[in-house]
Motif scaffolding. Structure first.
Motif, PDB file in Angstrom:
ATOM      1  N   ILE A   4      -5.759  -1.711  -0.138  1.00  0.00           N
ATOM      2  CA  ILE A   4      -4.336  -1.376  -0.110  1.00  0.00           C
ATOM      3  C   ILE A   4      -3.808  -1.255  -1.525  1.00  0.00           C
ATOM      4  O   ILE A   4      -3.138  -0.289  -1.870  1.00  0.00           O
ATOM      5  N   LEU A   5      -4.151  -2.241  -2.358  1.00  0.00           N
ATOM      6  CA  LEU A   5      -3.668  -2.265  -3.736  1.00  0.00           C
ATOM      7  C   LEU A   5      -4.832  -2.363  -4.708  1.00  0.00           C
ATOM      8  O   LEU A   5      -5.813  -3.052  -4.447  1.00  0.00           O
ATOM      9  N   ALA A   6      -4.690  -1.679  -5.836  1.00  0.00           N
ATOM     10  CA  ALA A   6      -5.629  -1.802  -6.948  1.00  0.00           C
ATOM     11  C   ALA A   6      -4.851  -2.378  -8.119  1.00  0.00           C
ATOM     12  O   ALA A   6      -3.720  -1.967  -8.388  1.00  0.00           O
ATOM     13  N   GLU A   7      -5.471  -3.324  -8.798  1.00  0.00           N
ATOM     14  CA  GLU A   7      -4.793  -4.058  -9.858  1.00  0.00           C
ATOM     15  C   GLU A   7      -5.655  -4.048 -11.112  1.00  0.00           C
ATOM     16  O   GLU A   7      -6.883  -4.111 -11.030  1.00  0.00           O
ATOM     17  N   GLY A   8      -5.022  -3.976 -12.274  1.00  0.00           N
ATOM     18  CA  GLY A   8      -5.753  -4.044 -13.536  1.00  0.00           C
ATOM     19  C   GLY A   8      -6.712  -2.883 -13.691  1.00  0.00           C
ATOM     20  O   GLY A   8      -6.400  -1.738 -13.360  1.00  0.00           O
ATOM     21  N   ASP A   9      -7.916  -3.193 -14.163  1.00  0.00           N
ATOM     22  CA  ASP A   9      -8.917  -2.153 -14.415  1.00  0.00           C
ATOM     23  C   ASP A   9      -9.377  -1.453 -13.140  1.00  0.00           C
ATOM     24  O   ASP A   9      -9.937  -0.356 -13.200  1.00  0.00           O
ATOM     25  N   ALA A  10      -9.160  -2.056 -11.991  1.00  0.00           N
ATOM     26  CA  ALA A  10      -9.564  -1.424 -10.728  1.00  0.00           C
ATOM     27  C   ALA A  10      -8.843  -0.092 -10.521  1.00  0.00           C
ATOM     28  O   ALA A  10      -9.361   0.787  -9.842  1.00  0.00           O
ATOM     29  N   THR A  11      -7.669   0.076 -11.124  1.00  0.00           N
ATOM     30  CA  THR A  11      -6.928   1.340 -10.969  1.00  0.00           C
ATOM     31  C   THR A  11      -7.639   2.505 -11.648  1.00  0.00           C
ATOM     32  O   THR A  11      -7.334   3.658 -11.365  1.00  0.00           O
ATOM     33  N   LYS A  12      -8.598   2.207 -12.524  1.00  0.00           N
ATOM     34  CA  LYS A  12      -9.328   3.254 -13.251  1.00  0.00           C
ATOM     35  C   LYS A  12     -10.634   3.630 -12.566  1.00  0.00           C
ATOM     36  O   LYS A  12     -11.319   4.549 -13.008  1.00  0.00           O
ATOM     37  N   ARG A  13     -10.986   2.917 -11.508  1.00  0.00           N
ATOM     38  CA  ARG A  13     -12.249   3.189 -10.822  1.00  0.00           C
ATOM     39  C   ARG A  13     -12.168   4.487 -10.042  1.00  0.00           C
ATOM     40  O   ARG A  13     -11.200   4.734  -9.334  1.00  0.00           O
ATOM     41  N   ASP A  14     -13.208   5.301 -10.154  1.00  0.00           N
ATOM     42  CA  ASP A  14     -13.219   6.549  -9.394  1.00  0.00           C
ATOM     43  C   ASP A  14     -13.916   6.394  -8.046  1.00  0.00           C
ATOM     44  O   ASP A  14     -13.962   7.333  -7.258  1.00  0.00           O
ATOM     45  N   ASP A  15     -14.437   5.201  -7.765  1.00  0.00           N
ATOM     46  CA  ASP A  15     -15.115   4.957  -6.488  1.00  0.00           C
ATOM     47  C   ASP A  15     -14.248   4.187  -5.510  1.00  0.00           C
ATOM     48  O   ASP A  15     -14.712   3.777  -4.459  1.00  0.00           O
ATOM     49  N   LEU A  16     -12.981   4.011  -5.842  1.00  0.00           N
ATOM     50  CA  LEU A  16     -12.084   3.200  -5.023  1.00  0.00           C
ATOM     51  C   LEU A  16     -10.914   4.046  -4.520  1.00  0.00           C
ATOM     52  O   LEU A  16     -10.249   4.729  -5.301  1.00  0.00           O
ATOM     53  N   ILE A  17     -10.679   3.989  -3.218  1.00  0.00           N
ATOM     54  CA  ILE A  17      -9.528   4.645  -2.595  1.00  0.00           C
ATOM     55  C   ILE A  17      -8.500   3.562  -2.318  1.00  0.00           C
ATOM     56  O   ILE A  17      -8.826   2.551  -1.684  1.00  0.00           O
ATOM     57  N   TYR A  18      -7.281   3.739  -2.807  1.00  0.00           N
ATOM     58  CA  TYR A  18      -6.249   2.729  -2.601  1.00  0.00           C
ATOM     59  C   TYR A  18      -4.897   3.402  -2.421  1.00  0.00           C
ATOM     60  O   TYR A  18      -4.715   4.586  -2.729  1.00  0.00           O
ATOM     61  N   LEU A  19      -3.939   2.617  -1.920  1.00  0.00           N
ATOM     62  CA  LEU A  19      -2.611   3.161  -1.652  1.00  0.00           C
ATOM     63  C   LEU A  19      -1.682   3.077  -2.863  1.00  0.00           C
ATOM     64  O   LEU A  19      -0.942   4.013  -3.144  1.00  0.00           O
ATOM     65  N   GLU A  20      -1.666   1.938  -3.528  1.00  0.00           N
ATOM     66  CA  GLU A  20      -0.720   1.733  -4.629  1.00  0.00           C
ATOM     67  C   GLU A  20      -1.352   0.931  -5.751  1.00  0.00           C
ATOM     68  O   GLU A  20      -2.272   0.144  -5.525  1.00  0.00           O
ATOM     69  N   LYS A  21      -0.815   1.118  -6.946  1.00  0.00           N
ATOM     70  CA  LYS A  21      -1.199   0.291  -8.095  1.00  0.00           C
ATOM     71  C   LYS A  21      -0.303  -0.940  -8.122  1.00  0.00           C
ATOM     72  O   LYS A  21       0.912  -0.838  -7.969  1.00  0.00           O
ATOM     73  N   LEU A  22      -0.921  -2.082  -8.319  1.00  0.00           N
ATOM     74  CA  LEU A  22      -0.195  -3.336  -8.473  1.00  0.00           C
ATOM     75  C   LEU A  22      -0.300  -3.726  -9.939  1.00  0.00           C
ATOM     76  O   LEU A  22      -1.392  -4.026 -10.422  1.00  0.00           O
ATOM     77  N   PRO A  23       0.823  -3.693 -10.662  1.00  0.00           N
ATOM     78  CA  PRO A  23       0.733  -4.006 -12.090  1.00  0.00           C
ATOM     79  C   PRO A  23       0.474  -5.477 -12.342  1.00  0.00           C
ATOM     80  O   PRO A  23       0.654  -6.321 -11.466  1.00  0.00           O
ATOM     81  N   LEU A  24       0.052  -5.763 -13.560  1.00  0.00           N
ATOM     82  CA  LEU A  24      -0.038  -7.125 -14.054  1.00  0.00           C
ATOM     83  C   LEU A  24       1.234  -7.404 -14.823  1.00  0.00           C
ATOM     84  O   LEU A  24       1.921  -6.480 -15.281  1.00  0.00           O
ATOM     85  N   PHE A  25       1.567  -8.680 -15.009  1.00  0.00           N
ATOM     86  CA  PHE A  25       2.842  -9.063 -15.618  1.00  0.00           C
ATOM     87  C   PHE A  25       2.629 -10.099 -16.707  1.00  0.00           C
ATOM     88  O   PHE A  25       1.716 -10.928 -16.624  1.00  0.00           O
ATOM     89  N   ASP A  26       3.498 -10.043 -17.712  1.00  0.00           N
ATOM     90  CA  ASP A  26       3.451 -11.072 -18.750  1.00  0.00           C
ATOM     91  C   ASP A  26       4.138 -12.337 -18.251  1.00  0.00           C
ATOM     92  O   ASP A  26       4.630 -12.375 -17.108  1.00  0.00           O
TER      93      ASP A  26
END
Length: 189
Positions: free
Chosen positions: A161-183
């Motif tokens: 459902i969500l990709a977070e961090g470096d997972a958002t750059k993977r080309d082998d992953l299908i996901y719905l939304e990017k989940l950001p990281l926070f300070d």
């Protein structure tokens, strides 16, 4: 603090949880949120490649796999963390993870492994991340993937459902939304 986002067309507020002094994550919990589970399953199925079966690692991906199975009419399997008494035989994969001390195992019934031979299988989970404390989730998916490959299944997709961090750059992953990281102040990194 919360992070508000739209997931599968639904507005949700994710509580921010500190991982360390400088990094926080948005906690995504699907358990108990039937509306979100149904909507996410529907949206992921629209993006799914052709498949025969679904597999997820125990436990957070189970509601999603169940709903995707219900909507698609395709069977799902759960890679268990421990063998169960009802299993007619046990097929397992051992993985040594850098994030967990000692060996980890995932198990499926040998009858389930037999069903997967030569079949197209998608791996599903709620969130995929490569953050320091979240590598265990990624490892469970990797273990499930090894389990399916060892059982003779053909991995045709990795979905979350969500990709977070470096997972958002993977080309082998299908996901719905990017989940950001926070300070530490709750600002998006």
């Amino acid at each position: 603090m919360f992070h508000s986002m739209k997931i599968a067309g639904l507005d949700r507020n994710l509580p921010l949880c500190p991982l360390n002094e400088s990094l926080q994550i948005g906690a995504f919990v699907m358990f108990g949120d039937a509306e979100l589970t149904v909507a996410c399953a529907e949206e992921l199925l629209k993006k799914a490649p052709e498949f025969d079966y679904i597999i997820t690692a125990e436990a957070k991906g189970i509601p999603l796999a169940h709903e995707m199975s219900r909507q698609s009419g395709k069977k799902y399997f759960v890679a268990r963390k421990k063998p169960k008494l009802y299993m007619t035989g046990v097929f397992d994969v051992v993985v040594n993870s850098i994030t967990t001390e000692g060996e980890q195992h995932l198990y499926i019934d040998t009858a389930e492994a037999e069903q997967m031979k030569g079949k197209k299988v998608i791996i599903v989970d709620d969130v995929i991340s490569t953050g320091e404390s979240l590598k265990a989730v990624e490892k469970l998916i990797e273990m499930a993937e090894k389990l399916v490959n060892a059982a003779g299944g053909i991995i045709c997709g990795r979905m979350a459902i969500l990709a977070e961090g470096d997972a958002t750059k993977r080309d082998d992953l299908i996901y719905l939304e990017k989940l950001p990281l926070f300070d530490s102040e709750g600002n998006v990194l």
